[in-house]
Scaffold this motif. Sequence first.
Motif, PDB file in Angstrom:
ATOM      1  N   SER A 110     -13.999  10.926 -14.244  1.00 13.65           N
ATOM      2  CA  SER A 110     -14.263   9.638 -13.593  1.00 13.65           C
ATOM      3  C   SER A 110     -15.730   9.236 -13.684  1.00 13.65           C
ATOM      4  O   SER A 110     -16.069   8.066 -13.494  1.00 13.65           O
ATOM      5  CB  SER A 110     -13.830   9.702 -12.121  1.00 13.65           C
ATOM      6  OG  SER A 110     -12.457  10.008 -12.038  1.00 13.65           O
ATOM      7  N   PRO A 167      -4.056  10.489 -13.378  1.00 15.56           N
ATOM      8  CA  PRO A 167      -5.525  10.431 -13.507  1.00 15.56           C
ATOM      9  C   PRO A 167      -6.108  11.666 -14.192  1.00 15.56           C
ATOM     10  O   PRO A 167      -7.221  11.605 -14.712  1.00 15.56           O
ATOM     11  CB  PRO A 167      -6.007  10.334 -12.057  1.00 15.56           C
ATOM     12  CG  PRO A 167      -4.896  10.897 -11.245  1.00 15.56           C
ATOM     13  CD  PRO A 167      -3.623  10.549 -11.969  1.00 15.56           C
ATOM     14  N   HIS A 197     -10.092   7.703  -8.133  1.00 15.69           N
ATOM     15  CA  HIS A 197      -9.260   8.526  -9.015  1.00 15.69           C
ATOM     16  C   HIS A 197      -8.869   9.842  -8.357  1.00 15.69           C
ATOM     17  O   HIS A 197      -7.771  10.358  -8.579  1.00 15.69           O
ATOM     18  CB  HIS A 197      -9.973   8.752 -10.351  1.00 15.69           C
ATOM     19  CG  HIS A 197     -10.127   7.493 -11.148  1.00 15.69           C
ATOM     20  ND1 HIS A 197      -9.053   6.731 -11.543  1.00 15.69           N
ATOM     21  CD2 HIS A 197     -11.223   6.843 -11.606  1.00 15.69           C
ATOM     22  CE1 HIS A 197      -9.484   5.678 -12.224  1.00 15.69           C
ATOM     23  NE2 HIS A 197     -10.792   5.710 -12.268  1.00 15.69           N
TER      24      HIS A 197
END
Lengths: 339, 339, 339, 339
Positions: free
Chosen positions: B138, B303, B42
């Motif tokens: 993440s 992201p 990410h």
Amino acid sequence: MNSFGSLIRLTTFGESHGKAMGGILDGMPPGVVIDMDIVRHHLERRRPGSGQGVSQRKETDDVEILSGISPVGETLGTPIGFIIRNKDARSEDYAGYTGKYRLNHADYTYHRKYGIHDFRGGGRASARETVSWVVAGSIVRQWLWKARIAFDAKYVATLDAMKAASEGDSVGGIVTGKITGLPAGLGEPVFDKLQSRLGAAMLSINAVKAFEYGDGNRSARMKGSECADRFRIPHDPLTPFSSNHCGGIMGGISNGMEVNFNVYFKPAPTIMRPMETIDTEGKPCVIEPKGRHDSCVAIRAVPIVESMAALVIGDMVRLHQSYVPLERYPEGYDPGPIL
Amino acid sequence: MNSFGSLIRLTTFGESHGKAMGGILDGMPPGVVIDMDIVRHHLERRRPGSGQGVSQRKETDDVEILSGISPVGETLGTPIGFIIRNKDARSEDYAGYTGKYRLNHADYTYHRKYGIHDFRGGGRASARETVSWVVAGSIVRQWLWKARIAFDAKYVATLDAMKAASEGDSVGGIVTGKITGLPAGLGEPVFDKLQSRLGAAMLSINAVKAFEYGDGNRSARMKGSECADRFRIPHDPLTPFSSNHCGGIMGGISNGMEVNFNVYFKPAPTIMRPMETIDTEGKPCVIEPKGRHDSCVAIRAVPIVESMAALVIGDMVRLHQSYVPLERYPEGYDPGPIL
Amino acid sequence: MNSFGSLIRLTTFGESHGKAMGGILDGMPPGVVIDMDIVRHHLERRRPGSGQGVSQRKETDDVEILSGISPVGETLGTPIGFIIRNKDARSEDYAGYTGKYRLNHADYTYHRKYGIHDFRGGGRASARETVSWVVAGSIVRQWLWKARIAFDAKYVATLDAMKAASEGDSVGGIVTGKITGLPAGLGEPVFDKLQSRLGAAMLSINAVKAFEYGDGNRSARMKGSECADRFRIPHDPLTPFSSNHCGGIMGGISNGMEVNFNVYFKPAPTIMRPMETIDTEGKPCVIEPKGRHDSCVAIRAVPIVESMAALVIGDMVRLHQSYVPLERYPEGYDPGPIL
Amino acid sequence: MNSFGSLIRLTTFGESHGKAMGGILDGMPPGVVIDMDIVRHHLERRRPGSGQGVSQRKETDDVEILSGISPVGETLGTPIGFIIRNKDARSEDYAGYTGKYRLNHADYTYHRKYGIHDFRGGGRASARETVSWVVAGSIVRQWLWKARIAFDAKYVATLDAMKAASEGDSVGGIVTGKITGLPAGLGEPVFDKLQSRLGAAMLSINAVKAFEYGDGNRSARMKGSECADRFRIPHDPLTPFSSNHCGGIMGGISNGMEVNFNVYFKPAPTIMRPMETIDTEGKPCVIEPKGRHDSCVAIRAVPIVESMAALVIGDMVRLHQSYVPLERYPEGYDPGPIL
């Protein structure tokens, strides 16, 4: 979870068909004269039955201040407790609803979350809750007015609310808000940006589906060369820019220009037609709506938008003031080196 | 002010041209296996220079985990400290900027707020900050994946970013996000509604000017009869409604449907043309932009949008779980009446 | 949960035998010159091996500031990120401990809470954590010193620490603290009283079992006629009272006198004798303590007590400053009545 | 500042001689049956005039619940708003006090902090405030009782309160508290240790000067070999240790043993003798105390201590439950890899 803000903090309670709504406004500085007529004025603007396309619930919304304001109307610096009794809650209108989830309401989600739900009027999910927000906001804005910070919102009609009401239908609408008199420097990076706090405040209002500020969603279809705000030359700290694409906020901090934003409301959820739904056992059933309901919730949301903006700005002002440089104390006194 | 969330809380630090960015992710439950390759994946998606229309800053964004994860990759329930060194900060690109306010940046407002400002790359207002958000998000999304909650966002092009870049200009864009696998019941009334938290999260991202969920701003031009979500019959708790005008949220609480929302980005503020501005003394001057700059910030914001959504949902999950009914302890033991 | 304070807020991370300890100090005002030698001086006072009766762990505790302070040593108003690498963590000393709960440590409770635990050195429960508190406190006190607010603590010996150490035993001790230069008015009623915040801060320190301020627990055996603090006549705002039974705090708010308090430490938990305990399966076993351990933790807790006091007062100062009266803006400008 | 706790949070308002005291208890889980007679029972224990050596103010302290509890007495999961009217506030007793600072009260510090003060009965600094704490605590303890967590406190006399009262004097006292039925694992490292939260809670109570838990301040005069708590063998999770020097808390987390602590109260501040003091202009003057005043505040503080402990533990329970492992949802459903 029922508190809003940090240094200016409103905490509320009350179910729409319970005994009373109310709240505690914490953090108001001492010595601010509060005119309760101004509070009542904004409550009247919010009141159901006060405009076209709005519901006919006849509550006068008498607010009782229980603490925090002296007999002569001055804030004490202590928390301001207040209540508004629920006088005209005609629960019989909701008799047919028990155990049935109204469409587009929070009945289903509340029941899933808590396993218990008051089916009379939505309980805590009702827009009746916002009466407390207007009380608090109408107090805070009187303090901020001392610095000439003002809140102004307007309803922008999209569809004909009266016509929809006559058809038993409802319509959405827009409230456009602005904050004037704001000095540069308010707003806290990184996660308490002015637009984050304003957006969260507006998205707390029932039926709000979108928030934008400055050029808003049009920005996504613009070029950088089209939307730059240029400095006014010669520099003027009170109106530093010659345009306001940014809506008065740069990097999360006010720039001294007017802050402006739009709040988008969906149509009122209750429409005067039989609704196919399910009950708490998952069985299909029908609800026949009764009672008094707005056909356009945006109309009387105007003072709510202003009040929530005032709560945000009040908090930001106190946060910003906490940066005031610490002076040597006492002046001229030198106790030697620190170690 | 540099913290986001309550029970899942990210606190960050770092100036874009300082030594390092970093943060502390607090509240992750123990025993969750974290795959650092997913975090790096990410980060790579967010990295400048990783797509068309984005800046060419060549940082590999090596994240170092300093605590909270055991040598075998399992969370300990303790705060996860992490840093990302700033290796490729070419401050010479900013040499000409010192003391000059870049247009559409936060230079002016930061300077007004703090009386001191790092003119190299925006300091804390730089989008470089979001590298820490992606690290944290993440990690959190790997925990939520255990419950099959997933985050999915996409860039929706509006104008031609490549063409604009070739003209030294920049363009806006849209990121559309969705959250799948969310059970009904997440979100806290009244001031921590799911949409309030999501909105605040998205409006924290640099260059975001608008947020909407479900039918969003179109709602304001709809009738109530057009936008009611009807229950699926027979009732299906995993997909309870046959439409999703509400965007998966009713009364601030998830209803079990997919949550969907849009985030609107303005054009990247820096364009490759001389800009007339003022300096810290209010005198007119010109800035000649150099360096590496995105022409469309929305592209690599994808992201970031996912990560902020994951932080919000993680917090809401822990808040919701805190309602777990308290069991009699120990079972079968009866010490008599309470008084 | 790993954050302390509101407007001056320290968030920390780090396991004693992990890669690094560290934290983020948020809320420091901009423009304060920080002398890192002062920080290192207090770290040295806290360092194991720096005094008699204290453990021989040889860490120089090099702190690296990663953000929030400019190259010339001035705070930027942005969060101050810092790390201290764990260089000398001799995990082999703890090899025999794996899966065994040390007596009087947090091994058992951490394991019960999280279901996972780092048996090397206590993980997050180790007093190593306090290295970050001293870094943060040593920054904050330099700011407060500008107002001549100072923190002074002393170790008061009760039993002979050297003798106990020679017997493989440990001893308790007292740290007496005082805060000088504090203006009247700091502290927030009702739940953020100055003594509540100070007490919570001190009770966060490892091994602390009691906190008292002013006459403290002796108060419980006094008469009202014995412990009244009388006003100095003529009135002197800088030393308003002729005695200080109240410890400088009345009704939760500083009264302008010196604030004084005592912190009681239990003996260091590890003693150099075989300990009968149980393992994670509930089976009896024996631990043979190795490694370096303080015999009296109070000795090097002195700068920790000062640092925690500084964090509390810094927070209280910013909270108090946030009450600064809001001035009319701009002066002389009258936009008419509020409505 | 007038809020206590995070997930179980009490926010209060009210001046002792204003219209009403009251509060909002937020975070109570839904479905808990509340017996208002239990609330009234504890209010009666706290009531002035209910014991020897306590003041004769005759208030029945009728509490009115305004929200959050259904007509059949079940919590709704929504905030519980409540008020207690101030019926018997004999302000004439305070007529001679206007503008004069009572000794050992908060008059001077409040006035210095806010620049405005209600000289009738101490305003917000009055112990009348604690009536709201007892209401909230008495609700929370009924929830915790479902898990057999109970709160027990006792007054420990030091001097003869009756004799002191007859001499117009007052005395200090001790309240010893214990919490039984607490499972291991409650308490949050590092800054929300159970003892920190309990200490802050107790130090919020008027007239409290010291807090200790377990061996408390005696610990400072003990050796490590004297105060180690050994595991009971064979291991018993419900009573894991054979002694309780640590007071049921290790490393800030409950260990499954009884939690015990002591709270030290100074003598009641008002004594029935003329007091030399100053007025708001700094001029010497004399106050002749009238009205009803406790000679020992510790006596009726017993239910206050219990209530504050209940608020702390309720918060800790909800915080701990938020760690409940997140289950795969729905069972058996596999949407493939995360990326």
